[in-house]
Scaffold this motif. Structure first.
Motif, PDB file in Angstrom:
ATOM      1  N   HIS A  23      42.608  31.616  33.832  1.00 34.10           N
ATOM      2  CA  HIS A  23      41.562  31.540  32.801  1.00 34.10           C
ATOM      3  C   HIS A  23      40.703  32.812  32.843  1.00 34.10           C
ATOM      4  O   HIS A  23      39.600  32.801  33.378  1.00 34.10           O
ATOM      5  N   ALA A  24      41.208  33.908  32.280  1.00 31.16           N
ATOM      6  CA  ALA A  24      40.502  35.198  32.374  1.00 31.16           C
ATOM      7  C   ALA A  24      39.212  35.178  31.557  1.00 31.16           C
ATOM      8  O   ALA A  24      38.169  35.672  32.002  1.00 31.16           O
ATOM      9  N   VAL A  25      39.285  34.643  30.348  1.00 37.78           N
ATOM     10  CA  VAL A  25      38.101  34.498  29.495  1.00 37.78           C
ATOM     11  C   VAL A  25      38.115  33.040  29.035  1.00 37.78           C
ATOM     12  O   VAL A  25      39.086  32.580  28.451  1.00 37.78           O
ATOM     13  N   GLY A  42      29.536  41.838  35.940  1.00 34.92           N
ATOM     14  CA  GLY A  42      30.101  40.808  36.809  1.00 34.92           C
ATOM     15  C   GLY A  42      31.075  41.465  37.774  1.00 34.92           C
ATOM     16  O   GLY A  42      31.484  42.609  37.567  1.00 34.92           O
ATOM     17  N   GLU A  43      31.440  40.706  38.801  1.00 37.15           N
ATOM     18  CA  GLU A  43      32.332  41.253  39.837  1.00 37.15           C
ATOM     19  C   GLU A  43      33.721  41.548  39.284  1.00 37.15           C
ATOM     20  O   GLU A  43      34.106  41.015  38.235  1.00 37.15           O
ATOM     21  N   SER A  44      34.468  42.335  40.035  1.00 33.29           N
ATOM     22  CA  SER A  44      35.825  42.699  39.633  1.00 33.29           C
ATOM     23  C   SER A  44      36.662  41.431  39.398  1.00 33.29           C
ATOM     24  O   SER A  44      36.608  40.492  40.183  1.00 33.29           O
ATOM     25  N   GLY A  45      37.380  41.422  38.289  1.00 29.94           N
ATOM     26  CA  GLY A  45      38.280  40.307  37.987  1.00 29.94           C
ATOM     27  C   GLY A  45      37.625  39.155  37.248  1.00 29.94           C
ATOM     28  O   GLY A  45      38.273  38.150  36.966  1.00 29.94           O
ATOM     29  N   CYS A  46      36.332  39.272  36.893  1.00 30.33           N
ATOM     30  CA  CYS A  46      35.659  38.131  36.255  1.00 30.33           C
ATOM     31  C   CYS A  46      35.989  38.032  34.763  1.00 30.33           C
ATOM     32  O   CYS A  46      35.621  37.055  34.117  1.00 30.33           O
ATOM     33  N   GLY A  47      36.673  39.050  34.203  1.00 29.50           N
ATOM     34  CA  GLY A  47      37.107  38.924  32.806  1.00 29.50           C
ATOM     35  C   GLY A  47      36.418  39.852  31.826  1.00 29.50           C
ATOM     36  O   GLY A  47      36.547  39.683  30.604  1.00 29.50           O
ATOM     37  N   LYS A  48      35.720  40.877  32.308  1.00 28.09           N
ATOM     38  CA  LYS A  48      34.958  41.771  31.418  1.00 28.09           C
ATOM     39  C   LYS A  48      35.888  42.561  30.501  1.00 28.09           C
ATOM     40  O   LYS A  48      35.712  42.576  29.276  1.00 28.09           O
ATOM     41  N   SER A  49      36.882  43.241  31.103  1.00 24.77           N
ATOM     42  CA  SER A  49      37.779  44.069  30.284  1.00 24.77           C
ATOM     43  C   SER A  49      38.590  43.201  29.334  1.00 24.77           C
ATOM     44  O   SER A  49      38.814  43.591  28.181  1.00 24.77           O
ATOM     45  N   THR A  50      39.028  42.041  29.809  1.00 26.21           N
ATOM     46  CA  THR A  50      39.805  41.156  28.932  1.00 26.21           C
ATOM     47  C   THR A  50      38.948  40.744  27.737  1.00 26.21           C
ATOM     48  O   THR A  50      39.430  40.723  26.601  1.00 26.21           O
ATOM     49  N   THR A  51      37.673  40.460  27.962  1.00 25.00           N
ATOM     50  CA  THR A  51      36.778  40.120  26.848  1.00 25.00           C
ATOM     51  C   THR A  51      36.750  41.270  25.837  1.00 25.00           C
ATOM     52  O   THR A  51      36.913  41.061  24.633  1.00 25.00           O
ATOM     53  N   ASP A 174      34.094  50.436  28.257  1.00 21.88           N
ATOM     54  CA  ASP A 174      34.583  49.691  29.424  1.00 21.88           C
ATOM     55  C   ASP A 174      34.418  50.531  30.683  1.00 21.88           C
ATOM     56  O   ASP A 174      35.277  51.349  31.007  1.00 21.88           O
ATOM     57  N   GLU A 175      33.322  50.340  31.386  1.00 21.61           N
ATOM     58  CA  GLU A 175      32.981  51.085  32.605  1.00 21.61           C
ATOM     59  C   GLU A 175      33.113  52.593  32.388  1.00 21.61           C
ATOM     60  O   GLU A 175      33.812  53.274  33.155  1.00 21.61           O
ATOM     61  N   PRO A 176      32.442  53.142  31.369  1.00 17.76           N
ATOM     62  CA  PRO A 176      32.681  54.544  31.026  1.00 17.76           C
ATOM     63  C   PRO A 176      32.158  55.541  32.062  1.00 17.76           C
ATOM     64  O   PRO A 176      32.536  56.707  32.008  1.00 17.76           O
ATOM     65  N   SER A 273      39.649  31.059  42.776  1.00 15.96           N
ATOM     66  CA  SER A 273      40.736  31.559  41.938  1.00 15.96           C
ATOM     67  C   SER A 273      40.489  31.183  40.473  1.00 15.96           C
ATOM     68  O   SER A 273      40.063  30.068  40.173  1.00 15.96           O
ATOM     69  N   PRO A 274      40.813  32.112  39.557  1.00 15.05           N
ATOM     70  CA  PRO A 274      40.681  31.779  38.131  1.00 15.05           C
ATOM     71  C   PRO A 274      41.897  30.994  37.610  1.00 15.05           C
ATOM     72  O   PRO A 274      41.980  30.688  36.435  1.00 15.05           O
ATOM     73  N   ILE A 275      42.841  30.684  38.528  1.00 11.25           N
ATOM     74  CA  ILE A 275      44.034  29.934  38.095  1.00 11.25           C
ATOM     75  C   ILE A 275      43.736  28.440  38.153  1.00 11.25           C
ATOM     76  O   ILE A 275      43.285  27.924  39.179  1.00 11.25           O
TER      77      ILE A 275
HETATM   78  N1  LIG Z   1      47.975  40.952  31.557  1.00 11.69           N
HETATM   79  C1  LIG Z   1      47.527  40.145  32.493  1.00 11.69           C
HETATM   80  N2  LIG Z   1      48.323  39.175  33.023  1.00 11.69           N
HETATM   81  C2  LIG Z   1      47.857  38.321  33.964  1.00 11.69           C
HETATM   82  N3  LIG Z   1      46.585  38.330  34.429  1.00 11.69           N
HETATM   83  C3  LIG Z   1      45.765  39.264  33.942  1.00 11.69           C
HETATM   84  C4  LIG Z   1      46.171  40.215  32.949  1.00 11.69           C
HETATM   85  N4  LIG Z   1      45.105  41.016  32.645  1.00 11.69           N
HETATM   86  C5  LIG Z   1      44.075  40.589  33.409  1.00 11.69           C
HETATM   87  N5  LIG Z   1      44.464  39.540  34.189  1.00 11.69           N
HETATM   88  C6  LIG Z   1      43.636  38.792  35.132  1.00 11.69           C
HETATM   89  O1  LIG Z   1      42.514  38.328  34.393  1.00 11.69           O
HETATM   90  C7  LIG Z   1      41.348  38.344  35.205  1.00 11.69           C
HETATM   91  C8  LIG Z   1      40.286  39.170  34.521  1.00 11.69           C
HETATM   92  O2  LIG Z   1      40.714  40.536  34.545  1.00 11.69           O
HETATM   93  P1  LIG Z   1      39.807  41.703  33.915  1.00 11.69           P
HETATM   94  O3  LIG Z   1      40.584  42.966  34.024  1.00 11.69           O
HETATM   95  O4  LIG Z   1      39.361  41.290  32.581  1.00 11.69           O
HETATM   96  O5  LIG Z   1      38.580  41.720  34.917  1.00 11.69           O
HETATM   97  P2  LIG Z   1      37.362  42.751  35.006  1.00 11.69           P
HETATM   98  O6  LIG Z   1      36.123  41.928  35.064  1.00 11.69           O
HETATM   99  O7  LIG Z   1      37.469  43.768  33.932  1.00 11.69           O
HETATM  100  O8  LIG Z   1      37.598  43.407  36.435  1.00 11.69           O
HETATM  101  P3  LIG Z   1      37.331  44.934  36.928  1.00 11.69           P
HETATM  102  O9  LIG Z   1      35.844  45.020  37.225  1.00 11.69           O
HETATM  103  O10 LIG Z   1      38.148  45.030  38.173  1.00 11.69           O
HETATM  104  O11 LIG Z   1      37.775  45.865  35.848  1.00 11.69           O
HETATM  105  C9  LIG Z   1      41.780  38.880  36.558  1.00 11.69           C
HETATM  106  O12 LIG Z   1      42.030  37.786  37.415  1.00 11.69           O
HETATM  107  C10 LIG Z   1      43.048  39.630  36.250  1.00 11.69           C
HETATM  108  O13 LIG Z   1      43.914  39.644  37.376  1.00 11.69           O
END
Ligand SMILES: Nc1ncnc2c1ncn2[C@@H]1O[C@H](COP(=O)(O)OP(=O)(O)OP(=O)(O)O)[C@@H](O)[C@H]1O
Ligand code: SF4
Ligand SMILES: [Mg+2]
Length: 321
Positions: A23-25, A42-51, A174-176, A273-275
């Motif tokens: 559940h990334a976002v 938010g911390e690494s992996g919390c879903g910022k870039s995916t958003t 995105d983190e420019p 875990s976000p899973i």
């Molecule tokens: N294409 C993908 N397939 C599977 N999981 C993904 C994919 N892209 C991102 N994720 C997962 O989605 C979650 C959010 O990732 P995202 O890159 O959005 O985090 P982030 O907040 O931008 O982290 P960072 O600060 O490290 O850039 C993470 O658990 C990541 O592993």
């Protein structure tokens, strides 16, 4: 009067993985007014870039709405989206990985203008390239340089010039500045602020560090495991954070004058875990204030004071909610 340029409603992006759905976002809501900067931290992996990517339709959402000027762009056809994308651009953390190493600075900036057939003559194109190079504070002599010949700050200026080429209204940043030295960070942040003023741009500024977004954001959204847990104007979030996770994040920022770390709230346990996340508050396993219902019921993001949104069962809601 404030005009919402972009509004995100119940946005979800889940990735299928071997261990289950990630559940990334997971139900994100926010809006950004014209000319405003919303910081997303938010911390690494919390879903910022995916958003950011789902918002620009660089990847497809599972559900939700992204209203750009009140139209849901998630429903746009491919040709309509192609036209719309000129208005919405992205600047990445590492410009080196997204600038074509075989093209010169001038060619990199020209590319979107040529693809979109913006100018009829070579002279018009050249004039626009010169204008963009000047706007981002690059010297004209660098026009024929290749990305590997530039330092990080100059490369990021090229990335910004390219993103501005089609005159967008809205930029996802995105983190420019995360990959840059501190003094270069300040120069790029100042450039982004100046460009915003001159061109009336609207920004979603992504960072993992609250101290970076402090100097550029009007409001700040804090994300934890795919959800926004607090969204407030930048002053209140630093002065009086409401969510226990925001409080913990803030306590980790060093006080520069004294060169010391503030008393640090200890975040117990690992980021879960976000899973296949369980019901309940995603912060419950690490929260000092958690009670039984925190593990059973997911708190909604509610307006606790005018303009201040928080997702915690124990932060007081506005009377009318
Ligand atoms: N294409 C993908 N397939 C599977 N999981 C993904 C994919 N892209 C991102 N994720 C997962 O989605 C979650 C959010 O990732 P995202 O890159 O959005 O985090 P982030 O907040 O931008 O982290 P960072 O600060 O490290 O850039 C993470 O658990 C990541 O592993
Ligand atoms: S809902 Fe409960 S666990 Fe979550 S932040 Fe609030 S008090 Fe802590
Ligand atoms: Mg990221």
């Amino acid at each position: 009067m404030n005009e919402k340029i972009i509004e995100v409603k119940e946005l979800k992006k889940h990735f299928k993985t071997k261990s289950g759905m990630l559940h990334a976002v997971d139900g994100v809501n926010f809006f950004i007014n014209r000319g405003e900067t919303l910081g997303l931290v938010g911390e690494s992996g919390c879903g910022k870039s995916t958003t950011g990517r789902v918002l620009l339709r660089l990847i497809q959402a599972n559900s939700g709405e992204v209203l750009f000027h009140n139209e849901n762009i998630l429903e746009y056809s491919k040709p309509d989206m192609k036209k719309m994308r000129k208005n919405m651009q992205i600047v990445f953390q590492d410009p080196y990985s997204c600038l074509n190493p075989r093209l010169t600075v001038s060619e990199i900036i020209a590319e979107p203008l040529i693809i979109n057939k913006v100018y009829k003559t070579k002279d018009e194109l050249e004039t626009r390239i010169d204008e963009l190079i000047g706007r981002v504070g690059l010297s004209e002599r660098l026009k024929t340089s290749y990305p590997h010949e530039l330092d990080g700050g100059r490369r990021q200026r090229v990335g910004i010039a390219r993103a501005l080429a089609l005159n967008p209204e809205f930029l996802v940043l995105d983190e420019p500045v995360s990959a840059l030295d501190v003094c270069i960070q300040a120069q790029i942040l100042n450039l982004l602020k100046d460009l915003q003023k001159e061109l009336g741009l609207t920004y979603l500024f992504i960072a993992h560090n609250l101290s970076v977004v402090k100097h550029i954001s009007d409001r700040i959204a804090v994300m934890y495991l795919g959800q926004i847990i607090e969204l407030t104007d930048y002053k209140s979030i630093f002065k009086d954070p409401l969510h226990p996770y925001t409080q913990a994040l803030l306590s980790a920022i060093p006080i520069p004058k004294l060169g010391v770390q503030k008393e640090r709230l200890i975040l117990r346990g690992d980021v879960p875990s976000p899973i296949n996340p369980a019901e309940g508050c995603r912060f419950a396993g690490r929260c000092d204030y958690s009670k039984q219902n925190c593990f059973e019921e997911t708190p909604k993001l509610i307006e606790s004071e005018p303009g201040r949104w928080v997702a915690c069962h124990y932060v007081r809601q506005l009377e009318q909610n």
